[in-house]
Design an enzyme around this catalytic site. Structure first.
Site, PDB file in Angstrom:
ATOM      1  CG  PHE A  73     -64.839  90.616  17.385  1.00 38.14           C
ATOM      2  CD1 PHE A  73     -65.899  90.038  16.719  1.00 38.14           C
ATOM      3  CD2 PHE A  73     -64.643  91.990  17.258  1.00 38.14           C
ATOM      4  CE1 PHE A  73     -66.751  90.795  15.928  1.00 38.14           C
ATOM      5  CE2 PHE A  73     -65.496  92.759  16.484  1.00 38.14           C
ATOM      6  CZ  PHE A  73     -66.552  92.170  15.816  1.00 38.14           C
ATOM      7  N   GLY A  74     -61.266  90.560  16.591  1.00 37.75           N
ATOM      8  CA  GLY A  74     -60.638  91.505  15.674  1.00 37.75           C
ATOM      9  C   GLY A  74     -60.040  90.887  14.429  1.00 37.75           C
ATOM     10  CE1 TYR A  75     -55.770  88.965  15.536  1.00 37.32           C
ATOM     11  CE2 TYR A  75     -55.954  86.629  15.971  1.00 37.32           C
ATOM     12  CZ  TYR A  75     -55.319  87.831  16.169  1.00 37.32           C
ATOM     13  OH  TYR A  75     -54.237  87.899  16.999  1.00 37.32           O
ATOM     14  N   GLY A  76     -60.757  89.563  11.332  1.00 37.21           N
ATOM     15  CA  GLY A  76     -61.835  89.437  10.350  1.00 37.21           C
ATOM     16  C   GLY A  76     -63.212  89.737  10.903  1.00 37.21           C
ATOM     17  CE  LYS A 100     -54.385  87.591  20.564  1.00 41.60           C
ATOM     18  NZ  LYS A 100     -54.849  86.570  19.593  1.00 41.60           N
TER      19      LYS A 100
END
Length: 172
Positions: A73-76, A100
């Protein structure tokens, strides 16, 4: 020599996918056989700047025999998962899919995975990593009674995920 022995051990552990020629190995204790190369869908994947170009790159990787796909989720803020999900809609059975969780709380972890499942267009994730362990204080938050570890263990028990991992970018 050590390098020769190590290379021989690795060669014994690897098999080759007869369809693509991609070497594969068993991933830890999961018993899953995955490609020795993974497709990471972080900054370089998002760098395509276009969902269709990103999908083309991921599809090409899968065609070449890559079977381990890693996102978060933390990727973009979910964009990577959305772009990966567009491909998973038709190719999910070919992939060992990892995502993740950055959040350290039970509620936050469950909310993250609920969104990840929707974005990835799947009902199961093969591997959920608790992302970016920072040290003892961070581990204490993860392991707390209301921590994210409780959430991922529940998800594993419910068969929403097959395996649990942890990533670290600092001193482990």
């Amino acid at each position: 020599s050590f390098l020769g022995t190590a290379a021989s051990s690795l060669a014994l552990a690897a098999e080759v996918d007869s369809r693509t020629g991609m070497p594969t190995r068993v991933l830890g204790r999961t018993k899953a056989r995955v490609s020795v190369l993974a497709f990471g869908s972080g900054s370089r994947f998002l760098g395509y700047g276009d969902k269709d170009k990103a999908a083309a790159a991921l599809n090409r990787a899968l065609d070449l025999g890559i079977t381990y796909v890693d996102t978060a989720f933390g990727y973009g803020k979910g964009q990577s998962e959305e772009w990966v999900g567009a491909v998973m809609k038709t190719r999910r059975k070919e992939v060992w899919l990892a995502t993740k969780i950055q959040d350290r709380t039970y509620d936050g972890g469950m909310k993250t995975i609920e969104g990840s499942l929707k974005r990835l267009q799947t009902d199961k994730i093969d591997l959920i990593h608790i992302h970016a362990l920072l040290g003892d204080d961070d581990l204490a938050k993860i392991e707390a009674p209301d921590g994210v570890l409780k959430a991922v263990l529940k998800l594993r028990d419910q068969k929403i995920c097959r395996a649990i991992g942890i990533t670290c970018h600092h001193d482990p």
